[in-house]
Write a protein that holds these residues in place. Structure first.
Motif, PDB file in Angstrom:
ATOM      1  N   ARG A 157       0.852  -1.191   0.000  1.00 31.47           N
ATOM      2  CA  ARG A 157       0.000   0.000   0.000  1.00 31.47           C
ATOM      3  C   ARG A 157       0.887   1.239   0.000  1.00 31.47           C
ATOM      4  NH1 ARG A 157      -3.338   0.782   4.563  1.00 31.47           N
ATOM      5  NH2 ARG A 157      -4.669   2.047   3.205  1.00 31.47           N
ATOM      6  N   ILE A 158       0.734   2.048  -1.041  1.00 33.59           N
ATOM      7  CA  ILE A 158       1.558   3.224  -1.232  1.00 33.59           C
ATOM      8  C   ILE A 158       0.688   4.477  -1.159  1.00 33.59           C
ATOM      9  CG2 ILE A 158       3.208   4.389  -2.739  1.00 33.59           C
ATOM     10  CD1 ILE A 158       4.111   1.598  -1.768  1.00 33.59           C
ATOM     11  N   ALA A 159       1.070   5.415  -0.297  1.00 36.72           N
ATOM     12  CA  ALA A 159       0.414   6.719  -0.241  1.00 36.72           C
ATOM     13  C   ALA A 159       1.150   7.652  -1.193  1.00 36.72           C
ATOM     14  CB  ALA A 159       0.451   7.279   1.180  1.00 36.72           C
ATOM     15  N   SER A 160       0.469   8.113  -2.230  1.00 33.35           N
ATOM     16  CA  SER A 160       1.060   8.999  -3.217  1.00 33.35           C
ATOM     17  C   SER A 160       0.645  10.440  -2.913  1.00 33.35           C
ATOM     18  CB  SER A 160       0.594   8.601  -4.623  1.00 33.35           C
ATOM     19  OG  SER A 160       0.955   9.571  -5.576  1.00 33.35           O
ATOM     20  N   ILE A 161       1.650  11.320  -2.764  1.00 30.99           N
ATOM     21  CA  ILE A 161       1.394  12.741  -2.516  1.00 30.99           C
ATOM     22  C   ILE A 161       2.139  13.531  -3.592  1.00 30.99           C
ATOM     23  CG2 ILE A 161       1.440  14.606  -0.823  1.00 30.99           C
ATOM     24  CD1 ILE A 161       1.763  12.533   1.374  1.00 30.99           C
ATOM     25  N   PRO A 162       1.538  13.733  -4.762  1.00 26.26           N
ATOM     26  CA  PRO A 162       2.233  14.448  -5.847  1.00 26.26           C
ATOM     27  C   PRO A 162       2.541  15.898  -5.505  1.00 26.26           C
ATOM     28  CG  PRO A 162       0.378  13.187  -6.694  1.00 26.26           C
ATOM     29  CD  PRO A 162       0.251  13.185  -5.205  1.00 26.26           C
ATOM     30  N   ALA A 163       1.614  16.571  -4.802  1.00 27.29           N
ATOM     31  CA  ALA A 163       1.788  17.944  -4.300  1.00 27.29           C
ATOM     32  C   ALA A 163       1.916  18.954  -5.427  1.00 27.29           C
ATOM     33  CB  ALA A 163       2.917  18.002  -3.285  1.00 27.29           C
ATOM     34  N   ASP A 164       3.047  19.698  -5.493  1.00 27.24           N
ATOM     35  CA  ASP A 164       3.097  20.941  -6.264  1.00 27.24           C
ATOM     36  C   ASP A 164       4.005  20.870  -7.489  1.00 27.24           C
ATOM     37  OD1 ASP A 164       1.537  21.984  -4.211  1.00 27.24           O
ATOM     38  OD2 ASP A 164       3.273  22.801  -3.137  1.00 27.24           O
ATOM     39  N   PHE A 218       0.200   2.901   5.824  1.00 29.11           N
ATOM     40  CA  PHE A 218       0.697   2.539   4.492  1.00 29.11           C
ATOM     41  C   PHE A 218       2.101   1.947   4.610  1.00 29.11           C
ATOM     42  CE2 PHE A 218      -2.818   5.163   3.352  1.00 29.11           C
ATOM     43  CZ  PHE A 218      -3.179   4.805   2.063  1.00 29.11           C
ATOM     44  N   ASP A 219       2.494   1.228   3.575  1.00 31.26           N
ATOM     45  CA  ASP A 219       3.833   0.623   3.573  1.00 31.26           C
ATOM     46  C   ASP A 219       4.916   1.633   3.215  1.00 31.26           C
ATOM     47  OD1 ASP A 219       3.131  -2.182   4.142  1.00 31.26           O
ATOM     48  OD2 ASP A 219       2.060  -2.055   2.238  1.00 31.26           O
ATOM     49  N   ALA A 220       4.573   2.648   2.432  1.00 28.00           N
ATOM     50  CA  ALA A 220       5.533   3.682   2.049  1.00 28.00           C
ATOM     51  C   ALA A 220       4.772   4.881   1.516  1.00 28.00           C
ATOM     52  CB  ALA A 220       6.513   3.161   1.003  1.00 28.00           C
ATOM     53  N   ILE A 221       5.473   6.006   1.455  1.00 30.95           N
ATOM     54  CA  ILE A 221       4.913   7.251   0.926  1.00 30.95           C
ATOM     55  C   ILE A 221       5.754   7.671  -0.267  1.00 30.95           C
ATOM     56  CG2 ILE A 221       4.322   9.648   1.459  1.00 30.95           C
ATOM     57  CD1 ILE A 221       4.527   8.739   4.495  1.00 30.95           C
ATOM     58  N   PHE A 222       5.082   7.989  -1.372  1.00 31.77           N
ATOM     59  CA  PHE A 222       5.734   8.416  -2.612  1.00 31.77           C
ATOM     60  C   PHE A 222       5.384   9.889  -2.804  1.00 31.77           C
ATOM     61  CE2 PHE A 222       6.315   7.189  -7.363  1.00 31.77           C
ATOM     62  CZ  PHE A 222       7.688   7.285  -7.260  1.00 31.77           C
ATOM     63  N   PHE A 223       6.383  10.755  -2.615  1.00 33.37           N
ATOM     64  CA  PHE A 223       6.157  12.204  -2.504  1.00 33.37           C
ATOM     65  C   PHE A 223       6.748  12.927  -3.706  1.00 33.37           C
ATOM     66  CE2 PHE A 223       7.071  16.452  -0.840  1.00 33.37           C
ATOM     67  CZ  PHE A 223       5.941  16.736  -0.093  1.00 33.37           C
TER      68      PHE A 223
END
Length: 376
Positions: free
Chosen positions: A24-31, A87-92
């Protein structure tokens, strides 16, 4: 937020096994270019999952960032960390906007995640990739291959201080650097362990203890104490100003590097430039104890000057994704991704920041094709 399932079912190179893992990956594309490069990274990760067959990704996207700040007054919800804790990791992607003060964006999103999840080891590998030219004369792939370990929880970015008598002639602002024995010991131990795992087994400890006689002197003393636990690791010590000279004039003399929050922040940008571009520089914000999810991000920033032009370099994001896979235990997939990146760079499929003319999508498509064609 949107849920995207990266399923690996039909048309695969390798059939999914009953032991297939889901991350499970939390994706935070942001700006800025964040959404562009994160989309590229997810495309490459999906191709990799299909090629590997042993894992799949369940990605949830969070719309946190400066746009949210301008409409709600907060870059992330009050319970944001709780939302991504499991989540298992965060993709920022990247945070920062021209019309929002930088200290607001940094302290409103990235630092609350890093510090709240105690991601105290910021790991920034740097090397010259095939096909990319370093600004250093006579230096090519293999000559510059470093890992910078940045203390990521305290030091100069502790957030301790304040302002008094605003607007008055006697206005005072203080910014207090905090160094704790616990914080310094654990980052030193992490850096020595990382150096021990690399072929050269060599660590450089960056300091400024000639001028900062309390925190930095303790930093040096603890480095010497921890070094005794690693008799097979050679190490030396370098003042941060002299370190900038050494990085430029003698890059082959360095391997693993550990520095404070501020010093490593600056040195790693220099390292990225010396390797050819910040567009190829990755980062992992790691909780080594795995109590919380670690966060992985390219270090190039939001780059609003090229946002929407389709020319953002996705290589840093691919490399970051490789770090994430390694952290998740998918070492073979991580190696395969970097092998694809190096092949594409060597073939000259490069974005303008590293002397090419390819678009973000063209580089991404080439990396995905290299992943699909990798038979090693």
């Amino acid at each position: 937020m949107t849920v995207v399932h990266q399923d690996v079912t039909e048309g695969e190179t390798r059939a999914a096994s009953p032991e297939q893992k889901t991350y499970r990956i939390a994706s935070i594309p942001a700006d800025g270019i964040g959404p562009e490069v994160i989309a590229a990274g997810l495309q490459a990760l999906e191709a990799l999952a299909r090629r590997d067959g042993g894992f799949k990704l369940d990605v949830t996207e969070f719309d946190w960032g400066s746009d949210r700040y301008k409409t709600t007054g907060a870059l992330m919800p009050e319970d944001g960390r709780d939302q991504i804790r499991d989540f298992d990791a965060i993709f920022f992607g990247a945070v920062g906007a021209p019309d929002v003060p930088d200290h607001v964006t940094l302290w409103g999103l990235r630092l609350p995640i890093c510090q709240g999840f105690d991601q105290y080891a910021n790991v920034r590998p740097t090397k010259i990739l095939p096909g990319i030219t370093s600004p250093l004369a006579g230096v090519g792939p293999g000559d510059l291959d470093w890992v910078i370990v940045r203390e990521n929880s305290e030091g100069e970015y502790s957030g301790v201080g304040g302002r008094a008598h605003r607007g008055m002639p006697e206005e005072v602002a203080t910014e207090v650097s905090i160094f704790t024995r616990t914080g310094v010991e654990r980052i030193m131990r992490y850096a020595f362990e990382l150096a021990q795992s690399r072929p050269r087994k060599f660590l450089t400890v960056v300091t400024k203890s000639n001028a900062q006689r309390h925190g930095m002197v303790m930093w040096d003393e603890i480095a010497a104490e921890v070094a005794q636990e690693f008799p097979d690791v050679s190490w030396d010590k370098m003042l941060v100003d002299a370190m900038t000279v050494r990085m430029v004039k003698d890059p082959r003399s360095l391997d693993t590097i550990v520095a404070t929050n501020l010093h490593a922040d600056i040195l790693s940008d220099l390292a990225g430039a010396l390797a050819g571009s910040l567009g190829v520089a990755p980062t992992g914000n790691i909780d080594p104890q795995r109590r919380y999810p670690s966060m992985f991000e390219p270090i190039h920033g939001s780059a609003f000057d090229i946002t929407g032009k389709g020319i953002a370099n996705p290589v840093a994001t691919f490399w970051t994704a490789s770090q994430m896979l390694e952290h998740l235990g998918e070492a073979d997939a991580a190696i395969r991704l970097m092998r694809a990146v190096e092949k594409v760079c060597a073939d000259g499929v490069l974005t303008p920041d590293v002397g090419g003319s390819a678009t973000t999508q063209q580089v991404t498509d080439a990396v995905c094709e290299a992943i699909r064609g990798d038979n090693i």
